[in-house]
Design a protein around this motif. Structure first.
Motif, PDB file in Angstrom:
ATOM      1  N   ILE A   1      86.021  32.371  82.592  1.00 11.75           N
ATOM      2  CA  ILE A   1      87.113  32.911  83.400  1.00 11.75           C
ATOM      3  C   ILE A   1      88.219  31.897  83.661  1.00 11.75           C
ATOM      4  CG2 ILE A   1      85.980  32.409  85.614  1.00 11.75           C
ATOM      5  CD1 ILE A   1      88.167  35.467  84.694  1.00 11.75           C
ATOM      6  N   ASN A   2      87.875  30.645  83.858  1.00 11.87           N
ATOM      7  CA  ASN A   2      88.910  29.645  84.143  1.00 11.87           C
ATOM      8  C   ASN A   2      89.869  29.467  82.972  1.00 11.87           C
ATOM      9  OD1 ASN A   2      87.982  29.136  86.733  1.00 11.87           O
ATOM     10  ND2 ASN A   2      86.593  27.512  86.069  1.00 11.87           N
ATOM     11  N   TYR A   3      89.365  29.569  81.752  1.00  8.47           N
ATOM     12  CA  TYR A   3      90.217  29.443  80.569  1.00  8.47           C
ATOM     13  C   TYR A   3      91.153  30.637  80.455  1.00  8.47           C
ATOM     14  CZ  TYR A   3      87.123  25.621  79.404  1.00  8.47           C
ATOM     15  OH  TYR A   3      86.420  24.437  79.457  1.00  8.47           O
ATOM     16  N   LEU A   4      90.670  31.820  80.795  1.00 11.55           N
ATOM     17  CA  LEU A   4      91.522  33.003  80.789  1.00 11.55           C
ATOM     18  C   LEU A   4      92.613  32.900  81.846  1.00 11.55           C
ATOM     19  CD1 LEU A   4      88.759  35.757  80.418  1.00 11.55           C
ATOM     20  CD2 LEU A   4      90.262  34.872  78.626  1.00 11.55           C
ATOM     21  N   CYS A   5      92.235  32.414  83.033  1.00 11.59           N
ATOM     22  CA  CYS A   5      93.203  32.316  84.130  1.00 11.59           C
ATOM     23  C   CYS A   5      94.290  31.278  83.836  1.00 11.59           C
ATOM     24  CB  CYS A   5      92.490  31.975  85.436  1.00 11.59           C
ATOM     25  SG  CYS A   5      91.508  33.332  86.094  1.00 11.59           S
ATOM     26  N   GLN A   6      93.934  30.216  83.132  1.00 14.46           N
ATOM     27  CA  GLN A   6      94.929  29.199  82.775  1.00 14.46           C
ATOM     28  C   GLN A   6      95.881  29.698  81.693  1.00 14.46           C
ATOM     29  OE1 GLN A   6      93.292  25.143  82.086  1.00 14.46           O
ATOM     30  NE2 GLN A   6      91.434  25.902  83.060  1.00 14.46           N
ATOM     31  N   ALA A   7      95.417  30.658  80.884  1.00 11.11           N
ATOM     32  CA  ALA A   7      96.194  31.068  79.720  1.00 11.11           C
ATOM     33  C   ALA A   7      97.145  32.224  79.993  1.00 11.11           C
ATOM     34  CB  ALA A   7      95.258  31.447  78.580  1.00 11.11           C
ATOM     35  N   PHE A   8      96.750  33.159  80.864  1.00 10.75           N
ATOM     36  CA  PHE A   8      97.536  34.371  81.051  1.00 10.75           C
ATOM     37  C   PHE A   8      98.300  34.358  82.366  1.00 10.75           C
ATOM     38  CE2 PHE A   8      94.309  35.531  77.980  1.00 10.75           C
ATOM     39  CZ  PHE A   8      95.062  36.227  77.027  1.00 10.75           C
ATOM     40  N   SER A   9      99.414  35.090  82.378  1.00  4.75           N
ATOM     41  CA  SER A   9     100.253  35.133  83.579  1.00  4.75           C
ATOM     42  C   SER A   9      99.482  35.670  84.771  1.00  4.75           C
ATOM     43  CB  SER A   9     101.485  36.017  83.330  1.00  4.75           C
ATOM     44  OG  SER A   9     102.237  35.527  82.241  1.00  4.75           O
TER      45      SER A   9
ATOM     46  N   LYS B   1      85.931  24.036  73.757  1.00  8.87           N
ATOM     47  CA  LYS B   1      86.428  24.344  72.411  1.00  8.87           C
ATOM     48  C   LYS B   1      86.437  25.854  72.165  1.00  8.87           C
ATOM     49  CE  LYS B   1      84.533  20.010  70.523  1.00  8.87           C
ATOM     50  NZ  LYS B   1      83.558  19.429  69.565  1.00  8.87           N
ATOM     51  N   ASN B   2      85.332  26.501  72.491  1.00  5.33           N
ATOM     52  CA  ASN B   2      85.178  27.903  72.119  1.00  5.33           C
ATOM     53  C   ASN B   2      86.122  28.833  72.862  1.00  5.33           C
ATOM     54  OD1 ASN B   2      83.178  26.895  70.520  1.00  5.33           O
ATOM     55  ND2 ASN B   2      81.494  27.979  71.498  1.00  5.33           N
ATOM     56  N   TYR B   3      86.309  28.602  74.157  1.00  2.44           N
ATOM     57  CA  TYR B   3      87.145  29.535  74.915  1.00  2.44           C
ATOM     58  C   TYR B   3      88.636  29.306  74.670  1.00  2.44           C
ATOM     59  CZ  TYR B   3      82.839  31.015  77.083  1.00  2.44           C
ATOM     60  OH  TYR B   3      81.571  31.513  77.282  1.00  2.44           O
ATOM     61  N   ARG B   4      89.009  28.107  74.283  1.00  4.44           N
ATOM     62  CA  ARG B   4      90.403  27.889  73.883  1.00  4.44           C
ATOM     63  C   ARG B   4      90.708  28.642  72.594  1.00  4.44           C
ATOM     64  NH1 ARG B   4      90.256  21.466  75.301  1.00  4.44           N
ATOM     65  NH2 ARG B   4      90.625  21.672  77.545  1.00  4.44           N
ATOM     66  N   VAL B   5      89.763  28.618  71.662  1.00  6.87           N
ATOM     67  CA  VAL B   5      89.945  29.361  70.413  1.00  6.87           C
ATOM     68  C   VAL B   5      90.005  30.859  70.710  1.00  6.87           C
ATOM     69  CG1 VAL B   5      88.842  30.008  68.227  1.00  6.87           C
ATOM     70  CG2 VAL B   5      88.870  27.609  68.955  1.00  6.87           C
ATOM     71  N   PHE B   6      89.145  31.330  71.607  1.00  4.35           N
ATOM     72  CA  PHE B   6      89.119  32.750  71.964  1.00  4.35           C
ATOM     73  C   PHE B   6      90.452  33.196  72.567  1.00  4.35           C
ATOM     74  CE2 PHE B   6      88.167  36.006  75.259  1.00  4.35           C
ATOM     75  CZ  PHE B   6      87.831  37.046  74.408  1.00  4.35           C
ATOM     76  N   VAL B   7      90.993  32.391  73.471  1.00  2.00           N
ATOM     77  CA  VAL B   7      92.285  32.708  74.080  1.00  2.00           C
ATOM     78  C   VAL B   7      93.371  32.806  72.999  1.00  2.00           C
ATOM     79  CG1 VAL B   7      94.150  31.782  75.526  1.00  2.00           C
ATOM     80  CG2 VAL B   7      91.802  31.819  76.382  1.00  2.00           C
ATOM     81  N   ASP B   8      93.379  31.869  72.076  1.00  2.31           N
ATOM     82  CA  ASP B   8      94.367  31.892  70.995  1.00  2.31           C
ATOM     83  C   ASP B   8      94.210  33.139  70.130  1.00  2.31           C
ATOM     84  OD1 ASP B   8      95.394  29.509  71.860  1.00  2.31           O
ATOM     85  OD2 ASP B   8      94.395  28.273  70.348  1.00  2.31           O
TER      86      ASP B   8
END
Length: 417
Positions: free
Chosen positions: A33-41, A404-411
């Motif tokens: 969840i933290n990776y999603l929150c950092q990536a999306f508005s 690594k994995n969640y950054r790739v997923f966000v992209d």
């Protein structure tokens, strides 16, 4: 974290109960969840149920309107609602389900009734929140009736995207015997993210026409603060972590470890994290199997952080999983991140986690002797065991490092819009 997501893209994340509860879903999503929150508005989490006070916090919004809409309905209402849905009859014809096949019909009634309730809620939600006028990615964490219902509203979504994950019980039909609307979901989703290569192969074998919609997307766990130490007092300390249900075969763990301890006259301390409907039966079995050599401890359901703290502050010699069906267990990933060798059944995506370098795989229906031999291969060669611990950490970092994995997923998902 570098944000590669275009501005003003919002994410709607549909869950079972997250950010509530301390179940396995929470263990999965608390890392992501933290990776999603950092990536999306803006990230809005929409659970289907509320079980207790919110247990996870973050820079996301929680919308409880669907959970309130889905509050318990009586069986006659759900039956009537299901029978009024064209989807119910389309699925029966598509899958050639007999009305006398009670388990499948019962599952389809539940699935279709919930589908109808979610469709009704979502149409109102779309109008209220004016989603068609904004850029939105809709992400269902489980590929179940929530996915089917939201897909059925695609005509109202404009160019907004829909993606889903599939794990184990929402993917492999042998888990339930039947999973409704799998073809429909695959046909209409923009992308389906699968948590193992085994899952990719499984879907391609059944639906090769949707190969281009499938993406391998391993889950991940965080780096360990401290690696787990091995016992030095002659006691073998073994951990397991799972829901206490039949498919997890906790009873087989008890029988096998008790037999191993008695056979080799070695003190074995077994600790289990997790609870479930078979807990009383398992407690009774463990008590009956306990001896001067075999002792046990049940920790029950605890927050994920408690398990990780245990690994970092206690000695653990190996992790055991004898489940007859799995996706790609996060519990094994966490054990590997802490340098704990694994004994596990070669089922689902587990062979992608456990190799001869990181543990020992046993057959689908292992005997006590096979399990004992697997344990022996790990614990009796100290040099091999030390090497195995290092390889566990290497394997985690290469394949299951959450950063690594969640950054790739966000992209991946942001690149679709």
């Amino acid at each position: 974290m570098e944000n590669k997501v275009p501005d003003n893209i919002n994410l709607l994340l549909f869950t079972e109960m997250f950010p509530f509860g301390i179940n396995s879903e929470s263990a999965f999503l608390v890392n992501e969840i933290n990776y999603l929150c950092q990536a999306f508005s803006k990230v809005t989490i929409i659970p289907q149920m509320i079980v207790e006070g919110q247990t996870t916090v973050g820079s996301f919004t929680t919308d409880l309107s669907l959970a309130r809409h889905l509050r318990k309905r009586n069986k006659p209402f759900m039956l009537t609602l299901a029978l009024l849905q064209p989807l119910f009859y389309k699925e029966i014809l598509f899958k050639k389900i007999s009305f006398w096949d009670y388990p499948k019909i019962k599952r389809l009634i539940y699935y279709t009734a919930r589908y109808a309730l979610i469709v009704n809620w979502f149409r109102k939600y779309l109008i209220k929140n004016r989603l068609t006028a904004s850029k939105v990615i809709i992400y269902t964490y489980w590929n179940t009736e929530i996915t089917t219902a939201l897909l059925d509203c695609r005509q109202y979504l404009g160019k907004n995207l829909m993606v889903s994950r599939a794990h184990g019980h929402d993917l492999y039909e042998d888990y339930w015997g039947y999973i409704p609307c799998r073809y429909y979901n695959l046909k209409h989703l923009d992308q389906l993210f699968l948590v193992s290569r085994k899952a990719i192969d499984y879907v391609v074998e059944q639906f090769p026409e949707f190969d281009n919609k499938l993406i391998l997307s391993y889950l991940g766990v965080k780096v360990a603060s401290n690696l787990t130490t091995s016992s030095s007092d002659g006691i073998l300390r073994i951990i397991s972590c799972s829901y206490v249900v039949k498919v997890k075969r906790i009873d087989l763990i008890i029988i096998s470890l008790s037999d191993f301890a008695t056979r080799y006259k070695m003190k074995v301390e077994w600790t289990h994290f997790g609870d479930g409907p078979l807990m009383n039966e398992i407690l009774s079995r463990a008590e009956s199997a306990s001896t001067e050599f075999f002792t046990y401890q049940f920790k029950g359901f605890v927050p994920n952080e408690t398990v990780l703290e245990y690994y970092e502050n206690n000695t653990v010699d190996l992790f055991i999983n004898l489940s007859e069906s799995e996706g790609l267990p996060l519990a094994i990933q966490e054990a590997q991140a802490h340098g704990i060798p694994i004994v596990a059944v070669a089922v689902g995506g587990i062979p992608e986690l456990v190799t001869s370098e990181t543990g020992v795989l046993v057959s689908l229906n292992p005997t006590k002797v096979e399990i004992a031999n697997a344990i022996s291969k790990i614990i009796y060669d100290k040099n091999k065991c030390a090497t195995m611990k290092n390889k566990c950490v290497e394997n985690w970092d290469k394949h299951f490092n959450q950063a690594k994995n969640y950054r790739v997923f966000v992209d991946e998902i942001s690149g679709l819009i």
